[in-house]
Each structure stands twice: as C-alpha cells, then as structure tokens.
Design a protein around this motif. Structure first.
Motif, short mmCIF file in Angstrom:
data_model
loop_
_atom_site.label_atom_id
_atom_site.label_comp_id
_atom_site.label_asym_id
_atom_site.label_seq_id
_atom_site.Cartn_x
_atom_site.Cartn_y
_atom_site.Cartn_z
N PRO A 189 0.65 -0.91 -0.21
CA PRO A 189 -0.18 0.11 0.53
C PRO A 189 1.46 1.13 0.35
O PRO A 189 0.84 2.07 -0.82
N LYS A 201 -5.59 5.91 -4.08
CA LYS A 201 -6.75 5.22 -3.25
C LYS A 201 -7.86 4.92 -4.22
O LYS A 201 -8.04 3.62 -4.43
N GLN A 205 -7.74 0.65 -5.19
CA GLN A 205 -9.35 -0.26 -4.80
C GLN A 205 -9.79 -0.52 -6.70
O GLN A 205 -10.41 -1.39 -6.97
N TYR A 236 -4.68 -1.12 4.41
CA TYR A 236 -5.81 -1.60 4.07
C TYR A 236 -6.92 -0.93 3.88
O TYR A 236 -8.17 -0.26 3.29
N TYR A 239 -7.38 2.69 2.60
CA TYR A 239 -8.04 2.70 1.57
C TYR A 239 -9.37 2.09 0.91
O TYR A 239 -10.06 2.03 0.22
#
Length: 395
Positions: A189, A201, A205, A236, A239
């Motif tokens: 990440p 982000k 996703q 995570y 996110y």
C-alpha cells in the motif's frame, strides 16, 4: 583493546555499512550510545519500535514471559500466541494467522499460500504472481524475486520463475500483465524501500476489483506500513479494501522479531498440516510482546494521535520544502513519510547524526521519517530544527 566497531568488523559478514556509533540503551523516543551521547530517533529500528524504548508494558510482558517459557515448538499450544492471534483477527477483519520471524518470511509464506490455494481450488495452471516495479519484499530468494528493483537482485540470477512485474499506480499495466495463469497480485500500500510512495486510493480500489473479477488473490505487503504506522491499524483500512492475504512484521513485535501472515478463512484452507512451518514462529516470548503492541496500538485514541502527528510532521516538512529548492516532494501517510531531494541525502543524514538526530534514507535521494508512534509534536519540532540547520550548513 579493539572497539566494538572494530571487533564487529572482524567477525561479521560485510552486508551492512554501519554508521560509526554503538547504541547501548533507549528511553521513549531517544537512544544513547556507549559514550553517553543522546539521539532523537526518527528511525525506530526502521519502523519497528512503534512504542519507542523502555515501554513499561512491553518490558514487563517480556520479562514476565522469560521467567515462564520462551519457546516450546509449534507441536504444542502456547497461550501468548493464541492471544496475539485473537487480537490480530479482531483488529484486521481477517480470520486466520500464521506466525513467523520476519517480513521476508511472511512474504515467502504468503506467496506459498497463494500458490497452494490456487492449486487446490482454482486450477493447476494458476501459478503466476504479479508484483510491482520499484517494490521491496525482502532478501530471501522468493521475496527478492518479487522485489521490483534490480539492485537487490544483482548477482542472484537465475531468479525464481512464475513472478513478473508491472507498473505501480497504473491499473492498465496490471490489466495487461494479468492472464489466465495469474493466481495473485502482491503489492505494498506504501512502497517503503522504494522511496515511500503511496498507492493512490482509486488505484488500489481498482486493483481489488480487478482481482475479484478475475478470481485472483490480492496479497498486501504491510511489513513496513502496517500496525498503526499510517494512522490506521492496517494500511488497507485507509484504502477501504479487503485483501485475501496480508504479510506483517516490523512494528508487530515492538522490537522482538516476529512476522505474521493473515488470511481469510477461505484462502487459509490452502494450507494443510505439513505445508508450511516455522520453528521459532509464534514462540511464547515474542507473542507476549506482540500482544502488548496490539493492545496499545489497536486503541483508536493512539491511531488518532498518529494521524494527527503525521499531519503535523508533513506540514513541517512541507514548510521546509518552501525554504529549500533541493526538496522535490514530501509524501506518505501517518508517521511513514518521505522527503525526496534532487541530490544524495547521506551527507544530510550524517550531519543530523552529529547533532543528535537519527534519520534513515529510502534510496539515494530520499529521507525516510518513521519515528516511534509515541513521538510528540515538540520532538517533531526539534527534529525539524536540526534538519533545517544541517541543510542550511550544507547548502
């Protein structure tokens, strides 16, 4: 009589270029060398000592456990390991835990689990793992093969088959790399050794959606950015995605060596008894320490403070950027920030060390800021004052 440094050079393999100080003890966010010099520590063992040094709860748990039992093998149960695993499950939203000793081991185990699961449930041809360019996943053979930086792979060819790379923060590059043989995507990440480069982000996703659509496992390497470092227990969660497998280490033990693999119940079924093991993994001593770390860092009040102090630190570094043309960018999340320069940073790091501040690089031209999570604003101010003095002196 030879100094500790000279003695060390006699007996250690030449794998580190150590700085010329011998650290002896620590307290809070400060460490002290053998000569009594005091240093403000913005390295924290490279994002390991999240609770700083001499934390009362952590020290007591480790000392008490030493008097009881340090190691008994995973042939038997031990309560500290179960308690630490229960906390990880509660805090992560994942279901199953495997304890090991390091980040590289966690990544290796995660890749094994992905292939084992794919082989059992997705088909024998699902064997390829896609990692990212500029990534870093560890120094063992599988982990260094997954690492997307040639400098770490020099002299190690041939590397392991079935692992390929695509561009970070580029969903089209991942789409082009993915095919019917892909079993998993491995991604940080925030790229740590790659220069403190956060995933966007929307990108992360989209990676999650793409993996679900193509029946591909999403593996996250949170060895450096996990356990509160970003202001969330796990990156995570910032996110808003749900990974299948997560590799942890560094901050998990607060200074004692422990790593972990977390996975959903479904994916964890890829392992059966005998498929994977770790002699020291999850021993009672390190898990007693990890339990304290998880109890403390897992509190929302502490995580909120990490976010607040991370915002403050980023603002102070951005102020520096306005004063020095050599600073290209300040980036990162929480207390995992990087400051990219247009020149090598080693002279700056050495200059700060001489004034009582420990910093670490992330590549040749990036200073990394990963202090203990308990750092205060006054200590951030002190760090920035020293850094500004050194940069002004160097010019």
């Amino acid at each position: 009589m030879l100094s500790v440094m000279d003695r060390g050079k006699e007996v250690f393999m030449n794998t580190y270029a150590q700085f010329p100080i011998v650290l002896e003890k620590g307290d809070g966010v400060y460490v002290y060398d053998q000569e009594g010099n005091k240093y403000l520590d913005f390295v924290a063992g490279i994002a390991v000592n999240g609770l700083g040094y001499n934390h009362a709860g952590l020290q007591k748990a480790l000392k008490d456990q030493v008097d009881k039992l340090t190691h008994c093998s995973n042939l038997y149960w031990n309560e500290p390991a179960v308690e630490a695993a229960e906390l990880l499950v509660k805090l992560s939203g994942l279901d199953k835990i495997f304890f090991c000793n390091s980040g590289a081991e966690a990544v290796e185990g995660a890749m094994k689990l992905a292939r084992k699961y794919a082989g059992k449930y997705l088909g024998p041809d699902k064997v390829e793992i896609i990692a990212m360019n500029n990534s870093f996943h560890g120094r063992t053979y599988g982990a260094v093969t997954a690492t997307g930086q040639l400098k770490y792979q020099k002299g190690l060819s041939p590397l392991l088959p079935g692992i390929k790379h695509c561009e970070y923060n580029d969903i089209e590059s991942l789409q082009e790399a993915m095919n019917d043989k892909t079993c998993a995507v491995l991604i940080e990440p925030i790229q740590g050794e790659g220069g403190i480069r956060p995933a966007e982000k929307d990108y992360l996703q989209e990676v999650s959606k793409l993996c679900k659509k193509n029946n591909v496992l999403l593996m996250l390497d949170e060895v450096q950015c996990g356990v509160g470092r970003t202001g969330y227990m796990f990156a995570y969660q910032r996110y808003g995605i749900e990974p299948d497998i997560v590799a942890l280490a560094k901050g998990l033990g607060g200074g004692v060596p422990i790593g972990a693999i977390m996975a959903s119940k479904k994916v964890a079924e890829g392992f059966s008894p005998g498929d994977h093991a770790s002699t020291y993994g999850g021993n009672a001593l390190v898990c007693a320490g990890a339990k304290v770390v998880l109890e403390v860092v897992g509190q929302e009040t502490l995580l909120e403070q990490v976010r607040k102090k991370g915002t403050y630190l980023k603002a102070q570094l951005t102020n520096l950027q306005e004063k020095f043309n050599d600073i290209i960018e300040v980036r990162g999340h929480g207390l995992m920030l990087g400051m990219e320069m247009n020149k090598p940073v080693k002279e700056i790091i050495l200059g700060c060390m001489a004034k009582g501040l420990l910093l670490v690089g992330s590549g040749e031209k990036i200073i990394r800021f990963v202090p203990p999570l308990i750092v205060e604003e006054k200590e951030i101010d002190f760090m920035v004052t020293i850094l500004e003095e050194v940069m002004s002196e160097i010019g």
